[in-house]
Design a protein around this motif. Structure first.
Motif, PDB file in Angstrom:
ATOM      1  N   ALA A 107      21.870 -33.306  58.204  1.00 20.03           N
ATOM      2  CA  ALA A 107      22.281 -31.913  58.031  1.00 20.03           C
ATOM      3  C   ALA A 107      23.275 -31.465  59.101  1.00 20.03           C
ATOM      4  N   MET A 108      23.282 -32.121  60.245  1.00 15.92           N
ATOM      5  CA  MET A 108      24.137 -31.675  61.353  1.00 15.92           C
ATOM      6  C   MET A 108      25.621 -31.609  60.985  1.00 15.92           C
ATOM      7  N   PRO A 109      26.222 -32.647  60.401  1.00 17.12           N
ATOM      8  CA  PRO A 109      27.640 -32.517  60.047  1.00 17.12           C
ATOM      9  C   PRO A 109      27.888 -31.490  58.940  1.00 17.12           C
ATOM     10  N   LEU A 110      26.895 -31.282  58.080  1.00  9.04           N
ATOM     11  CA  LEU A 110      27.067 -30.259  57.039  1.00  9.04           C
ATOM     12  C   LEU A 110      27.103 -28.862  57.648  1.00  9.04           C
ATOM     13  N   VAL A 111      26.268 -28.624  58.652  1.00  6.26           N
ATOM     14  CA  VAL A 111      26.285 -27.321  59.332  1.00  6.26           C
ATOM     15  C   VAL A 111      27.650 -27.091  59.962  1.00  6.26           C
ATOM     16  N   ALA A 112      28.178 -28.106  60.643  1.00  5.73           N
ATOM     17  CA  ALA A 112      29.503 -27.984  61.264  1.00  5.73           C
ATOM     18  C   ALA A 112      30.590 -27.807  60.201  1.00  5.73           C
ATOM     19  N   GLY A 113      30.493 -28.563  59.122  1.00  4.49           N
ATOM     20  CA  GLY A 113      31.479 -28.450  58.052  1.00  4.49           C
ATOM     21  C   GLY A 113      31.479 -27.085  57.396  1.00  4.49           C
ATOM     22  N   LEU A 114      30.296 -26.519  57.212  1.00  4.73           N
ATOM     23  CA  LEU A 114      30.207 -25.174  56.626  1.00  4.73           C
ATOM     24  C   LEU A 114      30.829 -24.135  57.542  1.00  4.73           C
ATOM     25  N   PHE A 115      30.619 -24.295  58.815  1.00  3.45           N
ATOM     26  CA  PHE A 115      31.205 -23.362  59.766  1.00  3.45           C
ATOM     27  C   PHE A 115      32.735 -23.399  59.655  1.00  3.45           C
ATOM     28  N   LEU A 116      33.299 -24.587  59.553  1.00  2.00           N
ATOM     29  CA  LEU A 116      34.759 -24.715  59.434  1.00  2.00           C
ATOM     30  C   LEU A 116      35.256 -24.270  58.062  1.00  2.00           C
ATOM     31  N   ALA A 117      34.549 -24.641  57.000  1.00  7.43           N
ATOM     32  CA  ALA A 117      34.989 -24.289  55.640  1.00  7.43           C
ATOM     33  C   ALA A 117      34.906 -22.793  55.385  1.00  7.43           C
ATOM     34  N   SER A 118      34.022 -22.088  56.073  1.00  6.36           N
ATOM     35  CA  SER A 118      33.889 -20.647  55.849  1.00  6.36           C
ATOM     36  C   SER A 118      35.098 -19.873  56.353  1.00  6.36           C
ATOM     37  N   ARG A 119      35.939 -20.505  57.139  1.00  2.00           N
ATOM     38  CA  ARG A 119      37.117 -19.831  57.686  1.00  2.00           C
ATOM     39  C   ARG A 119      38.353 -19.981  56.798  1.00  2.00           C
ATOM     40  N   GLU A 120      38.282 -20.861  55.810  1.00  3.57           N
ATOM     41  CA  GLU A 120      39.409 -21.077  54.891  1.00  3.57           C
ATOM     42  C   GLU A 120      39.243 -20.173  53.677  1.00  3.57           C
ATOM     43  N   ASN A 121      40.314 -20.036  52.889  1.00  2.00           N
ATOM     44  CA  ASN A 121      40.234 -19.100  51.776  1.00  2.00           C
ATOM     45  C   ASN A 121      40.771 -19.660  50.463  1.00  2.00           C
ATOM     46  N   GLY A 122      41.297 -20.862  50.442  1.00  2.00           N
ATOM     47  CA  GLY A 122      41.887 -21.404  49.218  1.00  2.00           C
ATOM     48  C   GLY A 122      40.841 -21.903  48.238  1.00  2.00           C
ATOM     49  N   ALA A 123      41.314 -22.277  47.045  1.00  2.00           N
ATOM     50  CA  ALA A 123      40.404 -22.763  46.001  1.00  2.00           C
ATOM     51  C   ALA A 123      39.726 -24.055  46.430  1.00  2.00           C
ATOM     52  N   ALA A 124      40.464 -24.943  47.122  1.00  2.81           N
ATOM     53  CA  ALA A 124      39.863 -26.201  47.586  1.00  2.81           C
ATOM     54  C   ALA A 124      38.773 -25.908  48.621  1.00  2.81           C
ATOM     55  N   ALA A 125      39.008 -24.919  49.466  1.00  2.07           N
ATOM     56  CA  ALA A 125      38.005 -24.553  50.470  1.00  2.07           C
ATOM     57  C   ALA A 125      36.755 -24.007  49.800  1.00  2.07           C
ATOM     58  N   ARG A 126      36.936 -23.268  48.718  1.00  2.22           N
ATOM     59  CA  ARG A 126      35.782 -22.734  47.991  1.00  2.22           C
ATOM     60  C   ARG A 126      34.911 -23.855  47.454  1.00  2.22           C
ATOM     61  N   GLY A 127      35.536 -24.858  46.857  1.00  2.00           N
ATOM     62  CA  GLY A 127      34.782 -25.988  46.329  1.00  2.00           C
ATOM     63  C   GLY A 127      34.082 -26.767  47.416  1.00  2.00           C
ATOM     64  N   ALA A 128      34.786 -27.007  48.524  1.00  2.00           N
ATOM     65  CA  ALA A 128      34.190 -27.739  49.643  1.00  2.00           C
ATOM     66  C   ALA A 128      33.025 -26.955  50.236  1.00  2.00           C
ATOM     67  N   PHE A 129      33.222 -25.666  50.389  1.00  2.00           N
ATOM     68  CA  PHE A 129      32.158 -24.830  50.947  1.00  2.00           C
ATOM     69  C   PHE A 129      30.931 -24.839  50.045  1.00  2.00           C
ATOM     70  N   ALA A 130      31.145 -24.656  48.740  1.00  2.00           N
ATOM     71  CA  ALA A 130      30.020 -24.617  47.799  1.00  2.00           C
ATOM     72  C   ALA A 130      29.273 -25.944  47.786  1.00  2.00           C
TER      73      ALA A 130
END
Length: 153
Positions: free
Chosen positions: A104-127
């Motif tokens: 879960a550790m890299p997912l927590v870090a990835g979510l923190f970074l993905a939450s700062r983006e706003n594009g459609a690709a970021a939405r998919g990655a975040f979800a």
């Protein structure tokens, strides 16, 4: 027998560890719901995504740190004296839970970074990351509760 680190604090540490693990469970589930809604095109408040990202990261960090503090007591008094002898399946579940928590550790870090983006690709990655994290946390939490119910402290 030599004294164990924080030996007299097993139960209080377990209670606080469980509280922060519960907070992590709810925060990650909330992030998954927001992520799926955001990915599907619904209006989602960016501040809510960032806030729940912080709550998830904070509760993950504290639950992880408390688990590390609790581990010496658990290793000697619970796993060593009871689980390995009477319920080896519970020891195996604990090892699985720890592996899931580490994943879960890299997912927590990835979510923190993905939450700062706003594009459609970021939405998919975040979800995708939010749903994967919530699934890992739910499963790890359930395994932790089973092990604790077998022999808590």
């Amino acid at each position: 027998m030599k004294p164990v680190f924080l030996e007299g604090f097993g139960l209080p540490l377990l209670v606080v560890h469980t509280l922060f693990s519960s907070a992590l469970l709810f925060a990650s589930a909330r992030q998954a719901v927001l992520g799926v809604r955001w990915w599907r095109g619904a209006e989602v408040d960016a501040a809510a995504i960032r806030t729940w990202g912080r709550v998830t990261a904070f509760s993950y960090g504290l639950a992880f740190a408390l688990g590390l503090l609790l581990y010496p007591h658990f290793r000697v008094h619970v796993r060593g004296l009871v689980l390995d002898r009477e319920a080896p399946w519970a020891s195996n579940l604990f090892d699985m839970k720890e592996g899931l928590a580490a994943l879960a550790m890299p997912l927590v870090a990835g979510l923190f970074l993905a939450s700062r983006e706003n594009g459609a690709a970021a939405r998919g990655a975040f979800a995708a990351q939010a749903v994967a994290l919530a699934a890992l946390i739910v499963f790890a939490f359930a395994l932790g509760m089973i092990v604790t119910a077998t022999k808590g402290v």
